[in-house]
Design a protein around this motif. Structure first.
Motif, short mmCIF file in Angstrom:
data_model
loop_
_atom_site.label_atom_id
_atom_site.label_comp_id
_atom_site.label_asym_id
_atom_site.label_seq_id
_atom_site.Cartn_x
_atom_site.Cartn_y
_atom_site.Cartn_z
N ILE A 53 -0.92 -73.27 -2.58
CA ILE A 53 0.09 -73.60 -1.57
C ILE A 53 1.44 -73.83 -2.24
O ILE A 53 2.47 -73.33 -1.77
CB ILE A 53 -0.34 -74.83 -0.75
N MET A 54 1.45 -74.59 -3.32
CA MET A 54 2.72 -74.85 -4.01
C MET A 54 3.33 -73.57 -4.58
O MET A 54 4.53 -73.33 -4.48
CB MET A 54 2.52 -75.88 -5.13
N TYR A 55 2.49 -72.73 -5.17
CA TYR A 55 2.96 -71.49 -5.79
C TYR A 55 3.51 -70.53 -4.73
O TYR A 55 4.62 -70.01 -4.87
CB TYR A 55 1.84 -70.84 -6.58
N THR A 56 2.72 -70.28 -3.69
CA THR A 56 3.20 -69.37 -2.65
C THR A 56 4.37 -69.96 -1.89
O THR A 56 5.26 -69.23 -1.45
CB THR A 56 2.06 -68.99 -1.67
N GLY A 57 4.39 -71.28 -1.74
CA GLY A 57 5.53 -71.93 -1.11
C GLY A 57 6.80 -71.75 -1.92
O GLY A 57 7.88 -71.53 -1.37
N ALA A 58 6.67 -71.81 -3.24
CA ALA A 58 7.84 -71.58 -4.10
C ALA A 58 8.33 -70.15 -3.97
O ALA A 58 9.54 -69.90 -3.91
CB ALA A 58 7.49 -71.89 -5.56
N ILE A 59 7.41 -69.20 -3.90
CA ILE A 59 7.80 -67.80 -3.72
C ILE A 59 8.54 -67.61 -2.41
O ILE A 59 9.61 -66.99 -2.35
CB ILE A 59 6.57 -66.87 -3.80
N VAL A 60 7.98 -68.16 -1.33
CA VAL A 60 8.62 -68.05 -0.02
C VAL A 60 9.98 -68.74 -0.02
O VAL A 60 10.96 -68.22 0.54
CB VAL A 60 7.71 -68.62 1.09
N ALA A 61 10.08 -69.89 -0.67
CA ALA A 61 11.34 -70.63 -0.72
C ALA A 61 12.41 -69.83 -1.47
O ALA A 61 13.58 -69.81 -1.06
CB ALA A 61 11.13 -71.99 -1.39
N PHE A 62 12.03 -69.17 -2.56
CA PHE A 62 13.01 -68.36 -3.29
C PHE A 62 13.44 -67.13 -2.51
O PHE A 62 14.57 -66.69 -2.62
CB PHE A 62 12.48 -67.98 -4.67
N TYR A 63 12.52 -66.59 -1.71
CA TYR A 63 12.90 -65.48 -0.84
C TYR A 63 13.91 -65.95 0.21
O TYR A 63 14.80 -65.19 0.60
CB TYR A 63 11.69 -64.89 -0.12
#
Length: 131
Positions: A53-63
């Motif tokens: 969740i943290m990793y994919t959340g970081a990816i989505v946040a950077f997008y």
């Protein structure tokens, strides 16, 4: 980006299912040793799903390229859930099989912890839909 969002949402659902399963286990399993073994098995799955969740959340946040209130809320919520689960595990692992009083205290504590974890996850979901 849609793949990262779908993975993030799927990981959140899996995380919630793990929390509900752990809560159900605390309520239904009467033998402390059996419960401790089950929770010990589930703890790495819990942390792995939180990490996803943290990793994919970081990816989505950077997008997204903008720091929103929702992102600002999800970061401390993930860290809080990580810390509170570590505290629950540390409290459980020192309880001996013959210490009935500590086992009973742990059951009350674990019910509170899992209730808090589920409520935090639901609250973050609701707030993220509002904002």
């Amino acid at each position: 980006m849609s793949g990262a969002i779908q993975t993030h949402v799927l990981a959140v659902y899996i995380f919630l299912i793990i929390m509900i399963f752990n809560f159900y286990s605390v309520i239904s399993v009467k033998d402390f040793i059996k419960l401790a073994k089950r929770l010990k098995f589930m703890t790495p799955l819990y942390h792995f799903s939180n990490a996803v969740i943290m990793y994919t959340g970081a990816i989505v946040a950077f997008y997204a390229t903008t720091f929103s209130f929702t992102i600002g809320l999800m970061i401390p919520a993930s860290i809080f859930l990580l810390v509170i689960e570590i505290k629950r595990y540390k409290k459980m692992r020192v309880i001996k099989s013959d210490d009935v009083k500590l086992q009973e205290e742990f059951l009350v504590y674990a019910k509170k912890i899992y209730t808090i974890e589920i409520m935090v996850l639901i609250a973050v979901y609701i707030i993220s839909k509002v904002f």
